[in-house]
Design a protein around this motif. Sequence first.
Motif, PDB file in Angstrom:
ATOM      1  N   ASP A 139      48.855  52.514  41.539  1.00 50.86           N
ATOM      2  CA  ASP A 139      48.226  52.490  40.240  1.00 50.86           C
ATOM      3  C   ASP A 139      46.850  51.753  40.445  1.00 50.86           C
ATOM      4  O   ASP A 139      46.819  50.376  40.495  1.00 50.86           O
ATOM      5  CB  ASP A 139      49.083  51.568  39.256  1.00 50.86           C
ATOM      6  N   LEU A 140      45.919  52.559  40.842  1.00 48.57           N
ATOM      7  CA  LEU A 140      44.406  51.875  41.102  1.00 48.57           C
ATOM      8  C   LEU A 140      44.013  50.850  39.958  1.00 48.57           C
ATOM      9  O   LEU A 140      43.389  50.018  39.986  1.00 48.57           O
ATOM     10  CB  LEU A 140      43.577  52.888  41.423  1.00 48.57           C
ATOM     11  N   GLU A 141      44.280  51.603  38.751  1.00 50.84           N
ATOM     12  CA  GLU A 141      43.750  50.874  37.669  1.00 50.84           C
ATOM     13  C   GLU A 141      44.366  49.593  37.334  1.00 50.84           C
ATOM     14  O   GLU A 141      43.687  48.374  36.899  1.00 50.84           O
ATOM     15  CB  GLU A 141      44.032  51.679  36.128  1.00 50.84           C
ATOM     16  N   ASN A 142      45.473  49.475  37.839  1.00 49.03           N
ATOM     17  CA  ASN A 142      46.347  48.166  37.454  1.00 49.03           C
ATOM     18  C   ASN A 142      45.647  47.130  38.593  1.00 49.03           C
ATOM     19  O   ASN A 142      45.526  46.010  38.303  1.00 49.03           O
ATOM     20  CB  ASN A 142      47.718  48.179  37.759  1.00 49.03           C
ATOM     21  N   TYR A 143      45.501  47.810  39.786  1.00 47.23           N
ATOM     22  CA  TYR A 143      44.681  47.233  40.998  1.00 47.23           C
ATOM     23  C   TYR A 143      43.388  46.445  40.381  1.00 47.23           C
ATOM     24  O   TYR A 143      43.212  45.440  40.691  1.00 47.23           O
ATOM     25  CB  TYR A 143      44.552  47.855  42.113  1.00 47.23           C
ATOM     26  N   ILE A 144      42.770  47.532  39.924  1.00 44.92           N
ATOM     27  CA  ILE A 144      41.473  46.906  39.428  1.00 44.92           C
ATOM     28  C   ILE A 144      41.328  45.881  38.275  1.00 44.92           C
ATOM     29  O   ILE A 144      40.666  44.749  38.167  1.00 44.92           O
ATOM     30  CB  ILE A 144      40.570  48.190  38.864  1.00 44.92           C
ATOM     31  N   GLU A 145      42.422  45.992  37.392  1.00 42.27           N
ATOM     32  CA  GLU A 145      42.701  44.971  36.427  1.00 42.27           C
ATOM     33  C   GLU A 145      43.011  43.576  36.940  1.00 42.27           C
ATOM     34  O   GLU A 145      42.270  42.427  36.536  1.00 42.27           O
ATOM     35  CB  GLU A 145      43.480  45.473  35.345  1.00 42.27           C
TER      36      GLU A 145
END
Length: 85
Positions: A63-69
């Motif tokens: 989950d790249l978006e979660n990583y970025i958050e």
Amino acid sequence: MLKLAVFDLDGTLTDSSETIYRTAIQTFNKLGLKVNLPKNELDKRIGAHFGEIFEELGIKVDDLENYIEIYKSLYIHFIEYTTLY
């Protein structure tokens, strides 16, 4: 008369590579991911999107978006490693 001056801070006036590296590692740790990410390999790719970096280095993040958050929330905790050039 000068009305506006714009500076590119990150990577031009400041070196944030250590901040970026420490934040990236801490984000992996927070997600429970065991990742071998040599700093010199990340340094070569600073400026690219994390998705591209991880793909190039063979790092799987579901989950790249979660990583970025999570990365964004942790970044400030390592800001003292950013230095002026």
